[in-house]
Scaffold this active site. Structure first.
Site, PDB file in Angstrom:
ATOM      1  N   THR A  48       0.982  -1.250  -0.018  1.00 51.31           N
ATOM      2  CA  THR A  48      -0.094   0.036   0.048  1.00 51.31           C
ATOM      3  C   THR A  48       0.982   1.435  -0.109  1.00 51.31           C
ATOM      4  OG1 THR A  48      -0.255   0.200   2.346  1.00 51.31           O
ATOM      5  CG2 THR A  48      -1.931  -1.098   1.437  1.00 51.31           C
ATOM      6  N   CYS A  52       2.620   3.279   9.449  1.00 48.85           N
ATOM      7  CA  CYS A  52       1.721   3.377  10.577  1.00 48.85           C
ATOM      8  C   CYS A  52       2.567   3.171  11.839  1.00 48.85           C
ATOM      9  CB  CYS A  52       0.777   2.263  10.526  1.00 48.85           C
ATOM     10  SG  CYS A  52      -0.269   2.210   9.042  1.00 48.85           S
ATOM     11  N   CYS A  56      -1.695   1.188  15.524  1.00 46.46           N
ATOM     12  CA  CYS A  56      -2.673   1.749  14.305  1.00 46.46           C
ATOM     13  C   CYS A  56      -3.682   0.589  14.288  1.00 46.46           C
ATOM     14  CB  CYS A  56      -2.139   1.737  13.177  1.00 46.46           C
ATOM     15  SG  CYS A  56      -3.302   2.410  11.824  1.00 46.46           S
ATOM     16  N   ARG A  59      -6.246  -2.719   9.536  1.00 47.89           N
ATOM     17  CA  ARG A  59      -5.987  -4.038   9.641  1.00 47.89           C
ATOM     18  C   ARG A  59      -4.596  -4.394   9.303  1.00 47.89           C
ATOM     19  NH1 ARG A  59      -9.184  -7.949   5.264  1.00 47.89           N
ATOM     20  NH2 ARG A  59      -8.343  -9.912   5.725  1.00 47.89           N
ATOM     21  N   ARG A  81       3.998   6.876   2.747  1.00 47.48           N
ATOM     22  CA  ARG A  81       3.256   8.165   3.043  1.00 47.48           C
ATOM     23  C   ARG A  81       2.458   7.706   4.343  1.00 47.48           C
ATOM     24  NH1 ARG A  81      -0.116   5.391  -0.780  1.00 47.48           N
ATOM     25  NH2 ARG A  81      -2.115   4.963  -0.356  1.00 47.48           N
ATOM     26  N   CYS A  83      -0.144   7.122   7.226  1.00 47.94           N
ATOM     27  CA  CYS A  83      -1.630   6.454   7.395  1.00 47.94           C
ATOM     28  C   CYS A  83      -2.582   7.576   7.620  1.00 47.94           C
ATOM     29  CB  CYS A  83      -1.860   5.228   8.302  1.00 47.94           C
ATOM     30  SG  CYS A  83      -3.302   4.596   8.701  1.00 47.94           S
ATOM     31  N   CYS A  86      -3.710   6.995  11.650  1.00 50.13           N
ATOM     32  CA  CYS A  86      -2.941   7.263  12.869  1.00 50.13           C
ATOM     33  C   CYS A  86      -1.799   8.290  12.379  1.00 50.13           C
ATOM     34  CB  CYS A  86      -2.195   6.118  13.216  1.00 50.13           C
ATOM     35  SG  CYS A  86      -0.933   5.327  12.153  1.00 50.13           S
TER      36      CYS A  86
END
Length: 364
Positions: A48, A52, A56, A59, A81, A83, A86
């Site tokens: 993705t 995080c 966090c 999932r 980048r 999240c 969080c």
């Protein structure tokens, strides 16, 4: 797989870095959404491109897709980048709480009075306790204990010796370390440094109203209770949970204590009060708080995850509470089966939803 920290986020694997916890410990913190690990590292997800904090609520990603970084800036520099949920920041980004955390870290060699921390934050002790617990899920004292434990584990794994690990974790003296080792590590520092070799766990399988139960215990108390239909499978679960320990059949010399523990398990499986047998419980500070509260829920009563979280002072922590319940390895004696969804439906259960329904029916 080891990756260079500057590699693009599409590549997968765990990054090796001395400033972050060992891979297994970091992954465990991510699975448990352990707020006490916030500020010690952040993680990125290769599929993705998002990074995080450990706690966090998103999932959890598959381990092979996770990369570890010492901080948010390092993850961003590698192309990840933050999240949206969080922002890859610790729960407490408030300057007063950050100062408190740094003070706890820098004075790990002594218990820090709440009044001292409150003066540093500019708040009253009661207000600090509330704000800290809301942010981190535990008191300042418990947070410092967890931080010292993490430093101790890292030092022992690095192979620098027990004395160096003790000093690095703020224990000050070897005697203090050994006095607290059973509570903090579940074994002596030497055994922990050898991967748990030398720890002896006795076990036996008994029949209950909900199937077979495997009961395992150290000399301190019950450390594992699993339910199932196949004794061989239960033994395999025990060996997977404690791979480095010496597992032995119930020894004759401990027979009376072990029989009492097994009686407590069979009594609880039948829906009757089982008393409070000694337990050897190991988990994060937040997990321990959840499990302690679970033991106060009486037979015949169910709580929702939200109610449990609210009782812990974390009204938005239902998901973290559910994760802690799922991590419980002592069935029946820590009655996580008494926690249900807000609408009364059963939700999941480590040992099967049918078994959970049968337990609740027996207790009704």
């Amino acid at each position: 797989m080891i990756r260079d920290r500057a590699s693009p986020p599409a590549e997968e694997g765990i990054v090796a870095n001395m400033a972050i916890p060992p891979e297994a410990e970091a992954l465990a913190a991510i699975r448990a959404r352990d707020v006490a690990a916030d500020g010690t590292f952040v993680y990125g997800v290769g599929t993705t491109g998002v990074c995080c904090r450990p706690s966090c609520p998103s999932r959890a990603a598959r381990p092979e897709r996770i990369r570890l970084f010492p901080d948010r800036e390092a993850a961003i520099a590698a192309g990840f980048r933050p999240c949206r949920r969080c922002d890859a920041r610790p729960v407490a980004s408030e300057p007063a709480l950050v100062r408190v955390l740094e003070h706890l870290r820098h004075h790990a060699d002594r218990p820090v009075p709440l009044a001292e921390l409150a003066a540093l934050a500019g708040w009253s002790p009661a207000h600090l306790q509330r704000r800290f617990t809301r942010a981190f899920g535990c008191s300042p004292k418990r947070w410092q204990t967890a931080w010292r434990e993490r430093r101790l584990r890292e030092g022992l794994r690095d192979g620098g010796g027990i004395a160096a690990a003790s000093a690095g974790a703020g224990y000050g003296s070897g005697s203090r370390l050994y006095e607290q080792a059973a509570e903090r590590l579940g074994m002596t520092p030497g055994r922990y440094a050898r991967g748990g070799a030398g720890e002896t766990i006795a076990w036996a399988v008994t029949d209950t109203a909900v199937g077979h139960a495997l009961v395992a215990a150290t000399h301190r108390g019950v450390c594992f209770v699993a339910l199932g239909d196949d004794p061989a499978g239960l033994e395999a679960d025990l060996r997977a949970e404690f791979p480095a320990a010496a597992l032995v059949a119930m020894p004759e010399r401990n027979r009376s204590a072990f029989v009492a523990w097994m009686d407590a398990v069979t009594t609880a499986a039948a829906g009757r009060p089982a008393g409070a047998p000694a337990l050897d419980v190991r988990g994060t500070p937040f997990q321990l708080r959840v499990w302690e509260l679970l033991r106060t829920i009486p037979p015949g009563e169910t709580w929702s995850y939200t109610r449990l979280a609210t009782a812990l002072g974390l009204p938005r922590g239902a998901r973290a509470v559910a994760t802690a319940c799922a991590a419980n390895r002592i069935a029946l004696l820590i009655p996580c089966h008494r926690v249900v969804r807000g609408d009364g439906t059963l939700a999941g259960y480590r040992w099967g939803s049918r078994r959970k329904a049968a337990l609740l029916a027996a207790e009704a």
